[in-house]
Design an enzyme around this catalytic site. Structure first.
Site, PDB file in Angstrom:
ATOM      1  N   ASN A   5      -1.801  -9.991  11.311  1.00 31.05           N
ATOM      2  CA  ASN A   5      -1.880 -10.459   9.885  1.00 31.05           C
ATOM      3  C   ASN A   5      -0.417 -11.371   9.786  1.00 31.05           C
ATOM      4  O   ASN A   5      -0.281 -12.419   9.292  1.00 31.05           O
ATOM      5  CB  ASN A   5      -2.026  -9.583   9.038  1.00 31.05           C
ATOM      6  CG  ASN A   5      -3.450  -9.326   8.533  1.00 31.05           C
ATOM      7  OD1 ASN A   5      -4.021 -10.257   8.048  1.00 31.05           O
ATOM      8  ND2 ASN A   5      -3.977  -8.130   9.137  1.00 31.05           N
ATOM      9  N   LEU A  57       5.151   2.861  -0.918  1.00 28.36           N
ATOM     10  CA  LEU A  57       6.806   2.597  -1.339  1.00 28.36           C
ATOM     11  C   LEU A  57       6.997   3.464  -2.762  1.00 28.36           C
ATOM     12  O   LEU A  57       5.816   3.680  -3.692  1.00 28.36           O
ATOM     13  CB  LEU A  57       6.594   0.966  -1.842  1.00 28.36           C
ATOM     14  CG  LEU A  57       6.455   0.037  -0.587  1.00 28.36           C
ATOM     15  CD1 LEU A  57       6.301  -1.448  -0.817  1.00 28.36           C
ATOM     16  CD2 LEU A  57       8.011   0.210   0.023  1.00 28.36           C
ATOM     17  N   HIS A  85      -6.344  -5.042   2.580  1.00 31.37           N
ATOM     18  CA  HIS A  85      -6.897  -3.941   2.911  1.00 31.37           C
ATOM     19  C   HIS A  85      -8.250  -3.870   3.344  1.00 31.37           C
ATOM     20  O   HIS A  85      -8.832  -5.022   3.118  1.00 31.37           O
ATOM     21  CB  HIS A  85      -7.127  -3.035   1.620  1.00 31.37           C
ATOM     22  CG  HIS A  85      -7.638  -1.547   1.718  1.00 31.37           C
ATOM     23  ND1 HIS A  85      -6.947  -0.653   2.166  1.00 31.37           N
ATOM     24  CD2 HIS A  85      -8.826  -1.274   1.743  1.00 31.37           C
ATOM     25  CE1 HIS A  85      -7.612   0.477   2.292  1.00 31.37           C
ATOM     26  NE2 HIS A  85      -9.115  -0.052   1.823  1.00 31.37           N
ATOM     27  N   ASP A 122      -3.974   1.344  -3.227  1.00 29.73           N
ATOM     28  CA  ASP A 122      -5.151   0.216  -3.318  1.00 29.73           C
ATOM     29  C   ASP A 122      -5.919   0.055  -4.580  1.00 29.73           C
ATOM     30  O   ASP A 122      -7.087  -0.324  -4.468  1.00 29.73           O
ATOM     31  CB  ASP A 122      -6.196   0.617  -2.101  1.00 29.73           C
ATOM     32  CG  ASP A 122      -5.426   0.873  -0.848  1.00 29.73           C
ATOM     33  OD1 ASP A 122      -4.630   0.086  -0.476  1.00 29.73           O
ATOM     34  OD2 ASP A 122      -5.823   1.801  -0.056  1.00 29.73           O
TER      35      ASP A 122
END
Ligand code: GRF
Length: 185
Positions: free
Chosen positions: A16, A91, A107, A143
């Protein structure tokens, strides 16, 4: 166009990252990648930072000053936008709050379904008919931030973890860049 100085966080293959680097080289793409951060010194994706001459930092998450060091690097380079591209660590709340609305993640599922790890295994187990990928803002819940972009494909009976990964990632490369273009910077 004034491009946003950005940073990409990786932990693994970095495919990516590669797609983002290539798109960011287009004159009308809204971000410039000024730094790559990896929490793994052997992350394969670092080869793309090297190949395209983008500065990179390898920071160990065990280091108690890990996030402070990242923040210093980010400040030094006037970075105001962060892409998590296969970054496998969470994080801290402080870090996320100091970049509120300026961190996005990709995701490998159709969120809000299949948050967390081992998505392909769970998708197959549940005999899902559709799958895909999601680009979303990062907030303090895993997420769960606001969705920016999703891409969908049909899951076939003979799909395996490997084929799902290939199909998902093929869509991810477009989904990530499209999401960045969609953002109102
Ligand atoms: C991607 O499939 C992404 O959805 C997930 O981790 C994978 C990273 O792949 N978060 P790569 O390192 O970009 O090749």
């Amino acid at each position: 166009m004034v491009k946003k100085n950005s940073c990409v966080f990786i932990s693994g293959a970095g495919t990516n990252l590669k797609a983002l680097i290539l798109n960011s080289r287009q004159y009308n793409f809204p971000i410039n990648i000024k730094l790559v951060v990896s929490n793994k010194k052997n992350a394969k994706g670092l080869k793309y930072a090297k190949k395209y001459s983008i500065p990179f930092k390898i920071l160990k998450t065990k280091d108690p000053f890990f996030e402070k060091k990242i923040l210093n690097e980010i400040k030094k380079r006037k970075i105001t936008f962060i892409c998590l591209a296969g970054y496998m660590r969470i994080l801290s709340k402080n870090f996320i709050n100091s970049f509120k609305g300026k961190i996005i993640n990709i995701h490998p599922s159709l969120l809000p379904k299949y948050k967390g790890m081992n998505t392909f295994k769970r998708i197959l187990k549940n005999k899902e008919k559709l799958s895909g990928c999601t680009v979303h803002y990062v907030n303090n819940k895993l997420d769960s931030g606001k969705i920016i972009n999703r891409k969908i494909f049909e899951v076939k009976n003979d799909d395996t973890i490997e084929t799902l990964k290939v199909k998902t990632q093929r869509l991810e490369y477009r989904a990530f860049s499209e999401a960045i273009i969609k953002i109102n910077f």
